[in-house]
Design a protein around this motif. Sequence first.
Motif, mmCIF file in Angstrom:
data_model
loop_
_atom_site.group_PDB
_atom_site.id
_atom_site.type_symbol
_atom_site.label_atom_id
_atom_site.label_comp_id
_atom_site.label_asym_id
_atom_site.label_seq_id
_atom_site.Cartn_x
_atom_site.Cartn_y
_atom_site.Cartn_z
ATOM 1 N N HIS A 186 61.505 60.612 60.451
ATOM 2 C CA HIS A 186 61.885 62.480 60.606
ATOM 3 C C HIS A 186 61.547 63.702 62.141
ATOM 4 C CE1 HIS A 186 64.265 64.995 57.804
ATOM 5 N NE2 HIS A 186 64.099 65.962 58.742
ATOM 6 N N HIS A 190 63.778 64.472 65.149
ATOM 7 C CA HIS A 190 64.674 65.904 65.505
ATOM 8 C C HIS A 190 64.185 66.609 66.720
ATOM 9 C CE1 HIS A 190 66.784 67.182 61.904
ATOM 10 N NE2 HIS A 190 64.658 67.319 61.226
ATOM 11 N N SER A 211 62.055 72.954 60.482
ATOM 12 C CA SER A 211 62.713 72.886 59.748
ATOM 13 C C SER A 211 63.096 73.438 58.530
ATOM 14 C CB SER A 211 63.056 71.117 59.433
ATOM 15 O OG SER A 211 61.897 70.817 58.986
ATOM 16 N N GLY A 212 63.126 73.283 57.185
ATOM 17 C CA GLY A 212 62.730 73.293 55.586
ATOM 18 C C GLY A 212 61.411 73.603 55.338
ATOM 19 N N GLY A 238 62.142 77.263 57.000
ATOM 20 C CA GLY A 238 63.034 77.440 56.695
ATOM 21 C C GLY A 238 63.144 77.391 55.172
ATOM 22 N N TYR A 241 63.708 81.333 54.966
ATOM 23 C CA TYR A 241 64.637 81.231 54.142
ATOM 24 C C TYR A 241 65.248 81.103 53.360
ATOM 25 C CZ TYR A 241 66.188 82.628 59.419
ATOM 26 O OH TYR A 241 65.999 83.080 60.691
ATOM 27 N N ASP A 242 65.089 79.827 53.576
ATOM 28 C CA ASP A 242 65.605 79.711 51.832
ATOM 29 C C ASP A 242 65.278 80.064 50.651
ATOM 30 O OD1 ASP A 242 67.110 77.350 52.922
ATOM 31 O OD2 ASP A 242 65.280 75.973 52.164
ATOM 32 N N GLY A 256 70.090 78.133 52.528
ATOM 33 C CA GLY A 256 69.515 79.405 52.344
ATOM 34 C C GLY A 256 70.045 79.831 53.773
ATOM 35 N N GLY A 257 69.621 79.386 54.857
ATOM 36 C CA GLY A 257 69.568 79.640 56.082
ATOM 37 C C GLY A 257 70.517 80.298 56.566
ATOM 38 N N PRO A 258 71.435 79.934 56.626
ATOM 39 C CA PRO A 258 73.110 80.506 57.361
ATOM 40 C C PRO A 258 73.335 81.088 56.494
ATOM 41 C CG PRO A 258 73.362 77.569 56.446
ATOM 42 C CD PRO A 258 71.917 78.596 56.026
ATOM 43 N N GLY A 361 65.652 70.787 64.496
ATOM 44 C CA GLY A 361 65.722 71.239 63.797
ATOM 45 C C GLY A 361 66.540 72.511 62.172
ATOM 46 N N ASN A 366 70.388 78.590 64.180
ATOM 47 C CA ASN A 366 70.688 80.171 63.934
ATOM 48 C C ASN A 366 70.491 80.746 64.777
ATOM 49 O OD1 ASN A 366 69.495 82.586 64.178
ATOM 50 N ND2 ASN A 366 69.308 82.073 62.122
ATOM 51 N N CYS A 392 71.318 69.449 64.947
ATOM 52 C CA CYS A 392 70.034 70.201 64.231
ATOM 53 C C CYS A 392 69.720 69.880 63.183
ATOM 54 C CB CYS A 392 70.283 71.220 64.550
ATOM 55 S SG CYS A 392 70.427 72.105 66.041
ATOM 56 N N THR A 393 70.197 69.819 61.889
ATOM 57 C CA THR A 393 70.396 70.185 60.658
ATOM 58 C C THR A 393 70.125 68.324 59.738
ATOM 59 O OG1 THR A 393 72.709 70.433 60.378
ATOM 60 C CG2 THR A 393 71.302 71.810 59.740
ATOM 61 N N ASP A 394 69.831 67.789 59.284
ATOM 62 C CA ASP A 394 70.177 66.876 58.437
ATOM 63 C C ASP A 394 70.966 66.773 58.005
ATOM 64 O OD1 ASP A 394 67.182 66.723 59.039
ATOM 65 O OD2 ASP A 394 66.429 66.601 57.110
HETATM 66 O O1 KG4 Z 1 66.144 69.667 59.319
HETATM 67 P P1 KG4 Z 1 66.684 70.237 57.776
HETATM 68 O O2 KG4 Z 1 68.109 70.186 58.005
HETATM 69 O O3 KG4 Z 1 66.364 69.360 56.703
HETATM 70 C C1 KG4 Z 1 64.803 69.344 56.663
HETATM 71 O O4 KG4 Z 1 64.464 68.384 58.070
HETATM 72 O O5 KG4 Z 1 64.370 70.362 56.064
HETATM 73 O O6 KG4 Z 1 66.803 71.536 58.042
HETATM 74 C C2 KG4 Z 1 67.108 72.900 56.633
HETATM 75 C C3 KG4 Z 1 66.403 74.081 57.052
HETATM 76 C C4 KG4 Z 1 67.417 74.659 55.383
HETATM 77 O O7 KG4 Z 1 65.279 75.469 55.510
HETATM 78 C C5 KG4 Z 1 68.280 75.923 55.610
HETATM 79 O O8 KG4 Z 1 67.828 76.932 55.303
HETATM 80 C C6 KG4 Z 1 67.434 76.012 57.416
HETATM 81 O O9 KG4 Z 1 67.005 74.138 57.766
HETATM 82 N N1 KG4 Z 1 68.472 76.609 57.917
HETATM 83 C C7 KG4 Z 1 68.454 77.520 58.915
HETATM 84 C C8 KG4 Z 1 70.249 77.270 59.112
HETATM 85 N N2 KG4 Z 1 70.758 76.183 59.753
HETATM 86 C C9 KG4 Z 1 69.792 75.563 58.652
HETATM 87 N N3 KG4 Z 1 67.993 78.054 59.001
HETATM 88 C C10 KG4 Z 1 68.262 79.597 59.162
HETATM 89 N N4 KG4 Z 1 69.674 79.677 60.328
HETATM 90 C C11 KG4 Z 1 70.309 78.747 59.640
HETATM 91 N N5 KG4 Z 1 71.787 78.984 60.672
#
Ligand code: KG4
Length: 408
Positions: A186, A190, A211-212, A238, A241-242, A256-258, A361, A366, A392-394
């Motif tokens: 994974h 990324h 990431s999270g 992450g 943020y969550d 939570g991040g967004p 990630g 952000n 970037c996101t999963d």
């Molecule tokens: O890479 P990802 O999609 O999944 C994992 O591998 O964990 O990352 C998810 C994380 C979550 O904690 C989410 O809140 C955070 O990425 N995230 C953000 C934003 N978009 C997603 N954190 C801050 N700002 C964002 N815009």
Amino acid sequence: MASLISSLSSTISRLTLLRKPSLHFPVKTLRKFEVDRKRRGPISPFLHVSTNYDFAHFSSCPKAKSMNALGQDEELVVLGIETSCDDTAAAVVRSNGEILSQVVSSQADLLVRYGGVAPKMAEEAHSLVIDQVVQEALDKAKVTEEDLSAVAVTIGPGLSLCLRVGVRKARKVAGTYALPIVGVHHMEAHALVARLVERELQFPFIALLISGGHNLLILARDVGHYIQLGTTIDDAIGEAYDKTAKWLGLDMRKSGGPAVEELAREGDENFVKFKVPMKQHKDCNFSYAGLKTQVRLAIESKNIDASIPIASASSEDRRARADIAASFQRVAVLHLEEKCERAVEWAMKMEPSIKHLVVSGGVASNQYVRSRLNKIVEKHALQLVCPPPSLCTDNDRSKILLKKEATL
Ligand code: KG4
Ligand code: ZN
């Protein structure tokens, strides 16, 4: 979804690598690789997983042999399967980077029902839809299994019950059509997805993977060859943020991040003076557990009631929440900046030819994070490579929701 597309990007890198004349004997190559690795020094723990091709299968499968005979210009078509957590995803990508199809089946309803991912339920949900998701990805890409060059599948980190569903399906397709399987890690995915969006990106480069569940700083020397410069000693950014979003009563539907990023735009980032983590540690490691506690205490001291959704909060209450969100974000990102700056210095000493810092990630989507890290790359005459948020996101939630609506 990004993790799947990124997996495919890293798969294509690997397959391309394997087709080089000097790498025609995979098992021998793996041994040589291990020896080189020992000579070159410390490597990230995730290397051990990321080099985990199914070599026996690869070398014995006719398609792999014919691929070895292909010229470098020949195009590969790879099917990717991802079932590491709560979404079942499949995609088809060409080696020129073209994404032919992406299909995600979400378990959002299960998430709501169980308040998180329940592995056994998630496994059952994957098993129910996996055939359909893969077929849909092939149909949308207008290819059949016979057109494929390989099958890529996420092999970790993730929920083992869920990962197994994807791996079983990958084996079935690969076995029936005599295709090689590539197991993908994974976090490596990324990092390598950046190569899909920035054609100029050459090894070696530095990658900050946020990431999270992970916070990694790595020096990427080649596909499958990484030096870990730093990692988190507890939580990832992450996760911070969550939790901040949850405790502030924000809408978690897009994670939570967004939600924190959006609310922080209204707040005063200097309102709460949170302490920057690990100031005294002259390394590239991270820690977010302490910052989480600081945020929780600040929220409690302002008597913010998370059971009142932000949309129903009074303007005074909303202002207090926004100030905390902004103050948290400033310090969370400052921590990234400080460690990232040190990693750049370390990496440049090891590899002075480095030209890029990759940030990937979920948290890399952000805008505040991107703008702050941009300042660091400018200072060191590097270029920032940030894949678009959808890569970037999963999982791109809006896409998933659209898909869900379409299937209801
Ligand atoms: O890479 P990802 O999609 O999944 C994992 O591998 O964990 O990352 C998810 C994380 C979550 O904690 C989410 O809140 C955070 O990425 N995230 C953000 C934003 N978009 C997603 N954190 C801050 N700002 C964002 N815009
Ligand atoms: Zn991820």
